[in-house]
Scaffold this motif. Structure first.
Motif, PDB file in Angstrom:
ATOM      1  N   LEU A 128       0.868  -1.177   0.000  1.00  0.00           N
ATOM      2  CA  LEU A 128       0.000   0.000   0.000  1.00  0.00           C
ATOM      3  C   LEU A 128       0.903   1.224   0.000  1.00  0.00           C
ATOM      4  CD1 LEU A 128      -3.096   0.641   0.325  1.00  0.00           C
ATOM      5  CD2 LEU A 128      -2.624   0.891   2.767  1.00  0.00           C
ATOM      6  N   LYS A 130       1.131   5.710  -0.591  1.00  0.00           N
ATOM      7  CA  LYS A 130       0.506   7.007  -0.849  1.00  0.00           C
ATOM      8  C   LYS A 130       1.466   7.841  -1.671  1.00  0.00           C
ATOM      9  CE  LYS A 130      -2.297   6.723   3.205  1.00  0.00           C
ATOM     10  NZ  LYS A 130      -2.754   7.212   4.488  1.00  0.00           N
ATOM     11  N   PHE A 139      -7.150   6.553   3.636  1.00  0.00           N
ATOM     12  CA  PHE A 139      -7.773   5.229   3.754  1.00  0.00           C
ATOM     13  C   PHE A 139      -8.937   5.435   4.708  1.00  0.00           C
ATOM     14  CE2 PHE A 139      -6.613   0.700   2.773  1.00  0.00           C
ATOM     15  CZ  PHE A 139      -7.852   0.185   3.131  1.00  0.00           C
ATOM     16  N   HIS A 142     -12.515   2.469   9.058  1.00  0.00           N
ATOM     17  CA  HIS A 142     -13.245   1.201   8.945  1.00  0.00           C
ATOM     18  C   HIS A 142     -12.806   0.231  10.035  1.00  0.00           C
ATOM     19  CE1 HIS A 142      -9.406   0.429   6.939  1.00  0.00           C
ATOM     20  NE2 HIS A 142      -9.604  -0.859   7.169  1.00  0.00           N
ATOM     21  N   ASP A 144     -11.724  -3.875   9.901  1.00  0.00           N
ATOM     22  CA  ASP A 144     -11.431  -4.843   8.835  1.00  0.00           C
ATOM     23  C   ASP A 144     -12.549  -5.872   8.686  1.00  0.00           C
ATOM     24  OD1 ASP A 144      -9.101  -3.540   8.290  1.00  0.00           O
ATOM     25  OD2 ASP A 144      -7.831  -4.900   9.438  1.00  0.00           O
ATOM     26  N   THR A 158      -3.131  -8.094  11.890  1.00  0.00           N
ATOM     27  CA  THR A 158      -2.682  -7.489  10.632  1.00  0.00           C
ATOM     28  C   THR A 158      -1.432  -6.660  10.894  1.00  0.00           C
ATOM     29  OG1 THR A 158      -4.926  -7.446   9.783  1.00  0.00           O
ATOM     30  CG2 THR A 158      -3.343  -5.990   8.706  1.00  0.00           C
ATOM     31  N   SER A 160       1.627  -4.202   9.646  1.00  0.00           N
ATOM     32  CA  SER A 160       1.856  -3.169   8.636  1.00  0.00           C
ATOM     33  C   SER A 160       3.293  -2.656   8.800  1.00  0.00           C
ATOM     34  CB  SER A 160       0.840  -2.052   8.861  1.00  0.00           C
ATOM     35  OG  SER A 160       1.019  -1.047   7.913  1.00  0.00           O
ATOM     36  N   LEU A 173      -0.982   5.321   9.919  1.00  0.00           N
ATOM     37  CA  LEU A 173      -2.188   4.696  10.465  1.00  0.00           C
ATOM     38  C   LEU A 173      -2.665   5.452  11.708  1.00  0.00           C
ATOM     39  CD1 LEU A 173      -3.754   1.926   9.934  1.00  0.00           C
ATOM     40  CD2 LEU A 173      -2.424   1.036  11.845  1.00  0.00           C
ATOM     41  N   HIS A 233      -2.670  -4.631  14.121  1.00  0.00           N
ATOM     42  CA  HIS A 233      -4.025  -4.328  14.616  1.00  0.00           C
ATOM     43  C   HIS A 233      -4.935  -5.524  14.447  1.00  0.00           C
ATOM     44  CE1 HIS A 233      -4.411  -2.959  10.329  1.00  0.00           C
ATOM     45  NE2 HIS A 233      -5.622  -3.462  10.434  1.00  0.00           N
ATOM     46  N   HIS A 239     -10.099   2.020  12.513  1.00  0.00           N
ATOM     47  CA  HIS A 239      -8.836   2.623  12.064  1.00  0.00           C
ATOM     48  C   HIS A 239      -8.955   3.164  10.647  1.00  0.00           C
ATOM     49  CE1 HIS A 239      -8.673  -1.449  10.428  1.00  0.00           C
ATOM     50  NE2 HIS A 239      -7.769  -1.031   9.552  1.00  0.00           N
ATOM     51  N   SER A 241      -6.390   5.982   7.755  1.00  0.00           N
ATOM     52  CA  SER A 241      -5.177   6.803   7.659  1.00  0.00           C
ATOM     53  C   SER A 241      -5.492   8.038   6.835  1.00  0.00           C
ATOM     54  CB  SER A 241      -4.009   6.006   7.061  1.00  0.00           C
ATOM     55  OG  SER A 241      -4.323   5.578   5.758  1.00  0.00           O
ATOM     56  N   ARG A 250       4.453   7.509   1.085  1.00  0.00           N
ATOM     57  CA  ARG A 250       4.358   6.653   2.280  1.00  0.00           C
ATOM     58  C   ARG A 250       4.248   5.224   1.754  1.00  0.00           C
ATOM     59  NH1 ARG A 250      -0.579   4.615   5.615  1.00  0.00           N
ATOM     60  NH2 ARG A 250       0.566   3.054   6.769  1.00  0.00           N
ATOM     61  N   ILE A 254       1.766  -4.888   4.051  1.00  0.00           N
ATOM     62  CA  ILE A 254       0.798  -5.383   5.035  1.00  0.00           C
ATOM     63  C   ILE A 254       0.648  -6.902   4.894  1.00  0.00           C
ATOM     64  CG2 ILE A 254      -1.674  -5.343   5.639  1.00  0.00           C
ATOM     65  CD1 ILE A 254      -1.633  -2.370   4.576  1.00  0.00           C
TER      66      ILE A 254
HETATM   67  O1  LIG Z   1      -2.001   1.749   6.493  1.00  0.00           O
HETATM   68  C1  LIG Z   1      -3.023   2.288   6.068  1.00  0.00           C
HETATM   69  O2  LIG Z   1      -2.990   3.371   5.506  1.00  0.00           O
HETATM   70  C2  LIG Z   1      -4.358   1.632   6.269  1.00  0.00           C
HETATM   71  C3  LIG Z   1      -4.251   0.147   6.254  1.00  0.00           C
HETATM   72  C4  LIG Z   1      -5.476  -0.525   6.719  1.00  0.00           C
HETATM   73  O3  LIG Z   1      -6.500   0.070   6.927  1.00  0.00           O
HETATM   74  C5  LIG Z   1      -5.464  -1.961   6.968  1.00  0.00           C
HETATM   75  O4  LIG Z   1      -4.429  -2.612   6.772  1.00  0.00           O
HETATM   76  O5  LIG Z   1      -6.500  -2.502   7.400  1.00  0.00           O
END
Ligand SMILES: O=C(O)CCC(=O)C(=O)O
Length: 286
Positions: A128, A130, A139, A142, A144, A158, A160, A173, A233, A239, A241, A250, A254
């Motif tokens: 992922l 940016k 992001f 939400h 997951d 999860t 990251s 995040l 997480h 969560h 971002s 960025r 993940i």
């Molecule tokens: O790292 C992010 O920007 C969001 C990642 C995320 O929402 C996730 O891995 O569930």
């Protein structure tokens, strides 16, 4: 509980493929739904991942990947030049040589320590990123689990990994510690409300992104991390971002672990976390 978060250096904690997780950290993950682990990979190990990140995020496999190469902040079909939040799903599926990479090996060890009631296995992974100066590379907030089908056991960790330093400016995040303990999952709606059918059902053909509305008492905690460190997480924590207002990318890798039986349940209904899955969401969603 918050005092349990201890941003110690992790350098002394790696031995071979093992990274020692403290009992207090396991407790924090279980109670508050998240954890930060520092210095999980060495600089030399990070450099083995960098070329793969470039390969996938620059769209080198995009023909094969179809919807697995997309922008998580915009509808499918957006041209790459206009991408903001670049998402490359399941890289090891598209290039087998990437499988069993160093992050997969070390996070498997950490997941085994976090999950003491069953067997954890990698369910899916994604790069992922940016793009620089993309303030809308957000992001959406939400949980997951809001994206996933119902399963008996929902346990998830999860990971990251920061491929470069992540901070508030480039859209690291954020999460709401403890929101993993809310009694019910919050309502998830398509980010683009035109994708909601008249009867309220969700159409995921045009875009994948779901969003929950923030509540007035939500207290966001931002999780800046250095290159080589990672956040973890769970599946229920609220969560998301923010956008990237810095001049640099960025960059994130993940990997999510779930119980082996949960993964088998997902696969049995055709759910692999690929955006190319054809599943009947009305029947399987929470
Ligand atoms: O790292 C992010 O920007 C969001 C990642 C995320 O929402 C996730 O891995 O569930």
């Amino acid at each position: 509980m918050e005092k349990l978060y201890n941003p110690l250096s992790g350098k002394h904690r790696r031995q071979g493929l093992t990274y020692k997780v403290e009992a207090s950290e396991i407790e924090q993950f279980n109670e508050l739904g998240y954890l930060i682990l520092n210095d999980v990979l060495t600089e030399a190990e990070m450099q083995t991942l960098d070329p793969w990140f470039e390969h996938f995020i620059m769209g080198k496999e995009k023909e094969k990947m179809a919807k697995d190469f997309c922008d998580m902040s915009q509808p499918y079909g957006t041209p790459f030049e206009e991408f903001r939040l670049v998402n490359a799903m399941l890289p090891s599926l598209y290039r087998e040589e990437f499988a069993n990479n160093i992050l997969q090996q070390v996070t498997q060890n950490i997941a085994n320590q976090l999950y003491q009631h069953g067997q954890a296995a990698m369910d899916y992974e994604q790069f992922l990123a940016k793009k620089p100066t993309k303030e809308k590379a957000e992001f959406a907030m939400h949980q997951d689990l809001g994206y996933w089908p119902k399963t008996k056991n929902t346990w998830t960790a999860t990971f990251s990994l920061a491929l470069n330093d992540a901070d508030v400016i480039n859209g690291c995040l954020y999460l709401i510690p403890g929101s993993n303990k809310e009694p019910a999952l919050r309502t998830h709606k398509p980010k683009d409300y035109s994708q909601q059918e008249e009867d309220g059902t969700v159409n995921r053909d045009d875009s994948h992104t779901l969003v929950i509305e923030a509540r007035p008492d939500d207290q966001l905690k931002y999780l800046p991390v250095k290159r080589g460190s990672l956040t973890i997480h769970d599946e229920r924590i609220v969560h998301g971002s923010g956008g990237n207002s810095s001049k640099d990318w960025r960059k994130t890798y993940i990997i999510a672990y779930r119980d082996v039986n949960t993964i088998a349940e997902e696969r049995a209904i055709g759910f692999t976390h690929s955006h190319n899955d054809t599943v009947n969401w009305e029947e399987i969603i929470h």
